[in-house]
Design a protein around this motif. Structure first.
Motif: not given
Length: 184
Positions: A31-59
């Protein structure tokens, strides 16, 4: 007298029997997975983090959030709670979820994380075996914020089959915790 053709055939047959038969090695799924690249989470949360562009953030309501990985059929469910002089209760409640897997787990390993400058104190739990959630975490600043998360797959828990995906997503969870920042 035997014919020369018969003797030649017998000689070829005897010579061909000298080779050792070597079985083919088992094939393994690659199995091969794409090289991880990250983006910043939404300002709408009381915390921030970076998460993979392969993921969808649902608040979600109450500052909860989910990271969905559609290609891996996985989801990281995150629960946020404000600390109100009840940090020990929050830790114990989160660890109860982890240790509910102890009956089916082969092993549970805890990895601590600490970043004093960002006031992030976390634990990552790796649960080995055919369990519903193979990775869980909890993070806090110890005074105001508490975030816990659990990774789930939309599949029957077969540890050997999902291990490559678990290893891939473990790096994303580690990045999430390493980049976690609290809003004050």
């Amino acid at each position: 007298m035997k014919s020369p053709l018969f003797l030649f055939g017998l000689l070829v047959l005897l010579n061909s029997c000298n080779d050792n038969v070597v079985p083919k090695p088992n094939a393994y799924l690659s199995l091969s997975y794409p090289k991880a690249t990250y983006q910043k989470s939404s300002e709408a949360l009381p915390y921030r983090f970076q998460y993979s562009v392969q993921a969808i953030l649902n608040i979600k309501p109450r500052s909860w959030s989910d990271l969905q990985y559609p290609d891996l059929k996985a989801e990281l469910n995150m629960t946020y709670q404000k600390v109100d002089k009840d940090i020990m209760r929050l830790f114990l409640d989160a660890e109860k979820l982890t240790y509910k897997h102890a009956l089916k787990a082969d092993r549970i390993e805890m990895h601590p994380y600490e970043n004093k400058s960002k006031k992030v104190y976390a634990k990552i739990f790796e649960v080995t075996g055919d369990v519903a959630s193979a990775i869980q975490f909890q993070a806090t600043d110890s005074t105001k914020h508490f975030l816990s998360g659990a990774l789930y797959f939309d599949a029957s828990p077969n540890y050997d089959s999902i291990l490559p995906a678990i290893d891939y997503l473990k790096k994303d969870i580690e990045t999430l915790i390493e980049t976690l920042e609290w809003k004050h």
